[in-house]
Design an enzyme around this catalytic site. Structure first.
Site: not given
Length: 452
Positions: A247, A409
């Site tokens: 998640c 990122c």
């Protein structure tokens, strides 16, 4: 002069509000600490106290409070007094007090499950609150098991709750799980799934397994009935670590975890009271984008399964982190794909970005790039970077091969994948990864930069 004075007053008012909010948060934290200290002092806990199981009492009748509290389910013809007594005398272990475990615990506690065990090593964070509905802002920083215990006892003070604020592993799993009738797998990692499966199979306990990611969810029951498969029957070999998304990386909608977690509670209740058709040998697949449920048949027991077959090869718990090649938690594993000279730390990049011409590529998905981005960064999603035809077109548009390229990122994992690929395809360019990604930027350079 008047305008400047007004601006100063506005800024002062804003700072006062922020100070008040911080003071309120500090007061809440201090109260939480006092509560925990008083509970610890009152119970004289020893280091292994969280492994001591609550005493299970057996009840033969319902009291007046039970009848009033559970009246709406007592009048169900398939439930009745006998079903309520079975619930009251049952014990369910919930592993993981996150998006699945919170609604599962909430509905089991509310329904009258007499004994709940709560296992989670983690503490409550703000990023949990959109889906982990037992926790609150005031309890951020508190153990998830303790936070859940507080919320559950407010719902139903008659439920006996035992907290295990630790990481479940091969050394403690059998001892903890032995005291419970059913185990709910509400974890978010592969290693724990194999651990729970093997322990439940060896202890002959049903395992209600749920998962949720993005807008999708899955639910099934393992190790139930003569022909019910175990997790290893379906997945005898763990997936490669790079193929696993949790998640934290893929995202999830809170209502999806709520849906699957509530249905895990339903399956546990059905098993306890013997109601309906238990979801063993079948898997429920939920597509939140279309709000469709599909029920598919999965294979029966594998005759040569290493754990649940007549002659199992695995008869004791093993090192599941080693077996799966990943940690037994839902934290992101930092990958190490590059050499030190192929990376740059955020402090060095901060100095460089002001003095040297360069190109900064952000390889996150567009939805994440929209949340926040570093100045002058260009969004080129990782999927595009790994597309050789796209990468060649990108290289042709560069003004100079001498222009250094830096890649960033969220946490510094995808950027390493991108740099590794780009350096093999564009060897004439200087390409480096921003070590630790945007999380490192927030922690080391600019604490006002959003973190998610």
């Amino acid at each position: 002069m008047i305008a400047a004075a007004n601006c100063l007053e506005t800024e002062k008012a804003k700072l006062r509000r922020e100070i008040a909010e911080l003071q309120a948060a500090l007061n809440a934290k201090e109260q939480n600490l006092r509560d925990l200290q008083s509970r610890t002092a009152a119970s004289h806990l020893d280091p292994e106290a969280d492994l001591q199981h609550a005493t299970r009492e057996q009840y033969a009748t319902l009291n007046n409070d039970d009848i009033a509290r559970y009246s709406r389910q007592l009048i169900l013809s398939d439930f009745g007094v006998s079903g309520q007594l079975k619930l009251k005398n049952s014990a369910v272990l919930i592993v993981g007090l996150g998006g699945l475990g919170c609604p599962a615990a909430q509905y089991l506690c509310s329904a009258g499950c007499g004994n709940l065990g709560l296992v989670d090593y983690d503490e409550v964070e703000r990023s949990n609150l959109h889906r982990q509905t037992l926790h609150t802002v005031a309890r951020c920083g508190m153990s998830k098991t303790e936070s859940a215990r507080i919320a559950l006892l407010e719902l139903n003070p008659h439920c006996r709750i035992t907290c295990y604020p630790r990481l479940l592993n091969s050394s403690n799993a059998m001892h903890i799980m032995r005291a419970y009738d059913i185990v709910l797998d509400c974890s978010d990692n592969v290693a724990t799934r194999y651990l729970l499966n093997d322990a439940c199979t060896m202890l002959r306990k049903p395992l209600v397994s749920g998962s949720a990611l993005k807008l999708d969810g899955q639910l099934t029951v393992y190790s139930y009935g003569a022909q019910g498969p175990c997790y290893r029957c379906i997945y005898p070999v763990p997936p490669p670590p790079e193929a696993v998304t949790n998640c934290g990386d893929g995202g999830v909608l809170g209502a999806v975890t709520g849906t699957i977690g509530a249905m895990q509670a339903l399956e546990a209740i059905k098993i306890i009271i013997g109601l309906g058709d238990v979801l063993a040998g079948r898997m429920l697949i939920f597509d939140g984008s279309s709000c469709q449920f599909r029920n598919i048949k999965i294979r029966s027991k594998r005759p040569n399964c290493h754990v649940c077959s007549a002659q199992p090869l695995i008869t004791g718990l093993i090192d599941y982190e080693l077996f799966c090649g990943m940690n037994a938690n839902d934290k992101d594993n930092a990958v190490k794909l590059l050499e030190p000279e192929e990376r740059i730390n955020v402090l060095d990049y901060q100095r460089l970005m002001k003095t040297k011409a360069h190109l900064l590529l952000d390889v996150r998905a567009p939805a994440e790039f929209e949340i926040c981005q570093l100045p002058d960064s260009i969004n080129v999603p990782l999927a595009h970077v790994l597309d050789d035809s796209y990468l060649q077109r990108f290289a042709q548009q560069l003004e100079s091969k001498e222009l250094p390229i830096f890649v960033v990122c969220r946490r510094g994992n995808d950027s390493q994948i991108a740099v590794q690929h780009m350096r093999t395809r564009l060897p004439e360019h200087s390409i480096r990864d921003l070590e630790g990604g945007l999380h490192a930027w927030t922690n080391q350079v600019d604490q006002s930069f959003p973190i998610y």
